[in-house]
Design an enzyme around this catalytic site. Structure first.
Site, PDB file in Angstrom:
ATOM      1  N   TYR A 178       5.511 -31.779 -30.267  1.00  0.00           N
ATOM      2  CA  TYR A 178       5.780 -30.766 -29.254  1.00  0.00           C
ATOM      3  C   TYR A 178       5.141 -29.431 -29.664  1.00  0.00           C
ATOM      4  CZ  TYR A 178       8.426 -28.073 -25.829  1.00  0.00           C
ATOM      5  OH  TYR A 178       8.773 -27.252 -24.797  1.00  0.00           O
ATOM      6  N   ASP A 193      12.456 -36.329 -33.517  1.00  0.00           N
ATOM      7  CA  ASP A 193      12.616 -35.684 -32.213  1.00  0.00           C
ATOM      8  C   ASP A 193      12.653 -36.819 -31.184  1.00  0.00           C
ATOM      9  OD1 ASP A 193      12.320 -34.481 -29.709  1.00  0.00           O
ATOM     10  OD2 ASP A 193      11.056 -32.863 -30.479  1.00  0.00           O
ATOM     11  N   LYS A 196      15.911 -32.516 -20.823  1.00  0.00           N
ATOM     12  CA  LYS A 196      15.081 -33.560 -20.234  1.00  0.00           C
ATOM     13  C   LYS A 196      15.943 -34.736 -19.755  1.00  0.00           C
ATOM     14  CE  LYS A 196      11.866 -30.784 -21.827  1.00  0.00           C
ATOM     15  NZ  LYS A 196      11.297 -30.904 -23.174  1.00  0.00           N
TER      16      LYS A 196
END
Ligand SMILES: *Cc1c(COP(=O)(O)O)cnc(C)c1O
Length: 366
Positions: free
Chosen positions: A98, A168, A193
């Site tokens: 990310y 993650d 999300k």
């Protein structure tokens, strides 16, 4: 009891208990605490909140470890980095993780004297960089390219060298993939999300089986102040009950869409872990129960990608992913990710599968 039943009831009052089903959002910055504060379970809103407690109980059920809720995914990520790394330590990051994680590694971690090594997610390339490291950071499937690494193999390699592993787990969610059961020391997730799935809040969390590490994360949250709001947490908890249902629909449609895209002449590449053509398909099917809500693909050029997005009628052009409403974006418009100009990240929602596949096929024709 199966996981979805446990998750449905997690963090609610026991079925035989009279009164409301759950706690509801508790809006209190301060609590009435006469005399010795230690005599009171609730004192001040930065330290604790009953709405968080119920949400954390539900997430602990999902992840299989003790959960600490944060104001955002980045707040959770910062807390894990901040509580595990000291000056002189080495962290091994995915080169494709990310974007904001790479940004804070380059400024904050570098500034406090932490050395950052990077290698791609694909092919378990990070395994080559573990000697002398303190922390191994994994992200699988990676966002946005959906590369997959082998969590168990990498955590075993890390453990053999005394290195802690963090996953993650945002893209998969702990419904599809349970890193703590695969040997990871920590899980982090953006609850913005798919876990919550309604594109209406920002939250994050960490989970670990280590009581001391969980306590340190809680202290970090209290002292650094990245606390979640009770309203968002209550909304998130309300959404969690339908996670298995949403995932079943969204992942099923995602696979259909990926298959249709793979057979379409306008598409130059499709990335989806459940397609047999994905380079890590075997690993993905071993460590996940479905392929996830995101399908990434390439239309070759910026102009074609923009024309495609403009021709969709059911799909919003928006960033983020995992929501019940489908969305898509041309990822290169942000910079930051190593993707080509025609690369689309498509988040598959809960629309009727036929409607969505028809809309995409028609837009590809356009
Ligand atoms: C969105 C995202 C984050 C950051 O989460 P926020 O809730 O936006 O802070 C971290 N990791 C991944 C993989 C993400 O997709």
């Amino acid at each position: 009891m199966q996981r979805e039943t446990a998750l449905l009831h997690a963090g609610y009052r026991a079925t035989g208990t009279p009164g409301s089903y759950g706690t509801g959002p508790v809006f209190s910055s301060t609590y009435v605490t006469p005399g010795d504060p230690a005599a009171h379970p609730l004192t001040y809103g930065r330290f604790h909140n009953p709405t968080w407690t119920a949400w954390e109980a539900a997430l602990s059920e999902l992840d299989g470890g003790e959960t600490v809720a944060f104001a955002s995914g980045m707040a959770a990520i910062s807390a894990v980095l901040g509580t595990t790394l000291s000056p002189g330590d080495v962290v091994v990051l995915p080169a494709d993780c990310y974007y904001t994680v790479r940004v804070i590694a380059g400024n904050w971690l570098a500034k406090i004297g932490v050395t950052v090594r990077q290698a791609p997610t694909a092919g378990n390339a990070q395994a080559e960089m573990l000697d002398g490291a303190r922390l191994l950071w994994l992200e699988t499937p990676s966002n946005p390219h959906l590369d997959v690494c082998d969590i168990r193999a990498l955590t075993e390699a890390a453990q053999a060298r005394g290195v802690l592993t963090v996953v993650d787990n945002t893209t998969a969610t702990a419904w599809l993939q349970q890193p703590l059961a695969l040997g990871a020391d920590f899980v982090v997730a953006s609850d913005t999300k798919a876990i919550t799935g309604h594109s209406d809040l920002i939250l994050g969390h960490t989970a670990t089986k280590k009581a001391e590490a969980a306590a340190a994360l809680r202290t970090w949250r209290t002292q650094h102040g990245a606390i979640p709001g009770p309203m968002e947490v209550w909304m998130a908890h309300r959404s969690l009950a339908t996670l298995p249902l949403r995932m079943e629909r969204q992942c099923g449609t995602a696979l259909r869409l990926a298959t249709a895209l793979a057979g379409h002449a306008a598409v130059t590449a499709v990335h989806y872990p459940w397609l047999p053509s994905h380079p890590a398909h075997a690993v993905a099917t071993r460590q996940m129960i479905a392929g996830g809500t995101v399908v990434s693909f390439d239309l070759g050029t910026r102009a074609k990608a923009e024309a495609f997005l403009g021709a969709l009628t059911l799909v919003r052009e928006a960033t983020s992913f995992g929501g019940v409403h489908s969305s898509a974006e041309r990822r290169a418009r942000w910079g930051g990710d190593a993707v080509s100009e025609g690369f689309i990240r498509f988040s598959v929602g809960c629309e009727a599968p036929d409607d969505l596949v028809d809309d995409v096929t028609r837009a590809l024709g356009a």
